[in-house]
Write a protein that holds these residues in place. Sequence first.
Motif, short mmCIF file in Angstrom:
data_model
loop_
_atom_site.label_atom_id
_atom_site.label_comp_id
_atom_site.label_asym_id
_atom_site.label_seq_id
_atom_site.Cartn_x
_atom_site.Cartn_y
_atom_site.Cartn_z
N GLY A 67 32.94 -35.98 -11.21
CA GLY A 67 31.49 -35.84 -11.13
C GLY A 67 30.93 -36.39 -9.82
O GLY A 67 29.85 -36.02 -9.39
N GLN A 68 31.68 -37.30 -9.20
CA GLN A 68 31.31 -37.85 -7.89
C GLN A 68 32.21 -37.19 -6.84
O GLN A 68 33.43 -37.19 -6.98
N PRO A 69 31.65 -36.62 -5.78
CA PRO A 69 32.49 -35.96 -4.78
C PRO A 69 33.41 -36.95 -4.06
O PRO A 69 33.06 -38.11 -3.87
N LEU A 70 34.57 -36.47 -3.69
CA LEU A 70 35.52 -37.21 -2.87
C LEU A 70 35.11 -36.92 -1.43
O LEU A 70 35.00 -35.75 -1.04
N VAL A 71 34.82 -37.96 -0.65
CA VAL A 71 34.36 -37.76 0.72
C VAL A 71 35.14 -38.69 1.66
O VAL A 71 35.19 -39.90 1.44
N ILE A 72 35.73 -38.09 2.68
CA ILE A 72 36.44 -38.85 3.72
C ILE A 72 35.83 -38.45 5.06
O ILE A 72 35.82 -37.27 5.41
N SER A 73 35.32 -39.44 5.78
CA SER A 73 34.73 -39.18 7.10
C SER A 73 35.47 -40.00 8.14
O SER A 73 35.64 -41.21 7.97
N ILE A 74 35.89 -39.34 9.21
CA ILE A 74 36.59 -40.01 10.30
C ILE A 74 35.80 -39.76 11.58
O ILE A 74 35.56 -38.61 11.95
N THR A 75 35.39 -40.84 12.24
CA THR A 75 34.68 -40.72 13.51
C THR A 75 35.69 -40.98 14.63
O THR A 75 36.40 -41.98 14.62
N LEU A 76 35.73 -40.05 15.56
CA LEU A 76 36.69 -40.08 16.66
C LEU A 76 36.00 -40.36 17.98
O LEU A 76 34.92 -39.81 18.26
N GLY A 77 36.61 -41.19 18.80
CA GLY A 77 36.12 -41.46 20.14
C GLY A 77 37.22 -41.20 21.15
O GLY A 77 38.28 -40.70 20.80
N ASP A 78 36.97 -41.55 22.41
CA ASP A 78 37.90 -41.29 23.49
C ASP A 78 38.31 -39.81 23.48
O ASP A 78 39.49 -39.46 23.53
N LEU A 79 37.29 -38.96 23.36
CA LEU A 79 37.50 -37.53 23.17
C LEU A 79 37.92 -36.82 24.45
O LEU A 79 37.42 -37.17 25.53
#
Length: 196
Positions: A67-79
């Motif tokens: 009922g609760q979404p699974l959320v994975i967020s990855i912020t990338l730097g040094d692009l």
Amino acid sequence: MTRIRRVEINNFRGIQHLDWNPSEGINCLIGPGDSGKSTILDAIDICLGARRNVVFYDTDFHNLDVGQPLVISITLGDLPDALKNIESYGIFLRGYDNFTDTVEDEPEAFMETALTLRLTVSDDLEPSWTLFSERALTEGFERNLAWKDRLAIAPARIGHYTNSHLSWARGSILNRLTEERAGFAPVLPDTESPLG
């Protein structure tokens, strides 16, 4: 080389919520068995990996709560420059402040340019990978990384593949970490064979 600046995990396996800013250099995950170390690595691998089809199950949700979404967020730097392209990713480009470990949608000049890739899985168990920024969300824009860019940032887990990743094989970690290519051309003798 692209670097992970922030990891946010919600409702994934044994992790209800995690917000982590890895430090520069090598980071070690240390703890007893079943404390979530492998789950964090799996989350990073699944979110950033260059796979077209990943299967999810009810067991991938924290406490089996679909009922609760699974959320994975990855912020990338040094692009690399390709990921800082205003025409391709402009509204999704963000700023990372390494003094405060914060990510801002309206980056200041001193901030590092960053992108956030988000994986969301709802109760239908269908994964959705999208770039994320508050600006894009407000304006209703949605898009993913181009496949060639996903391949460029995809992580490699050594694990069971030590022999292939710690060699100079095609696609190995060592091959990806360096621009140099070993030149092992066969050397032919200057003289003719006595058999002739």
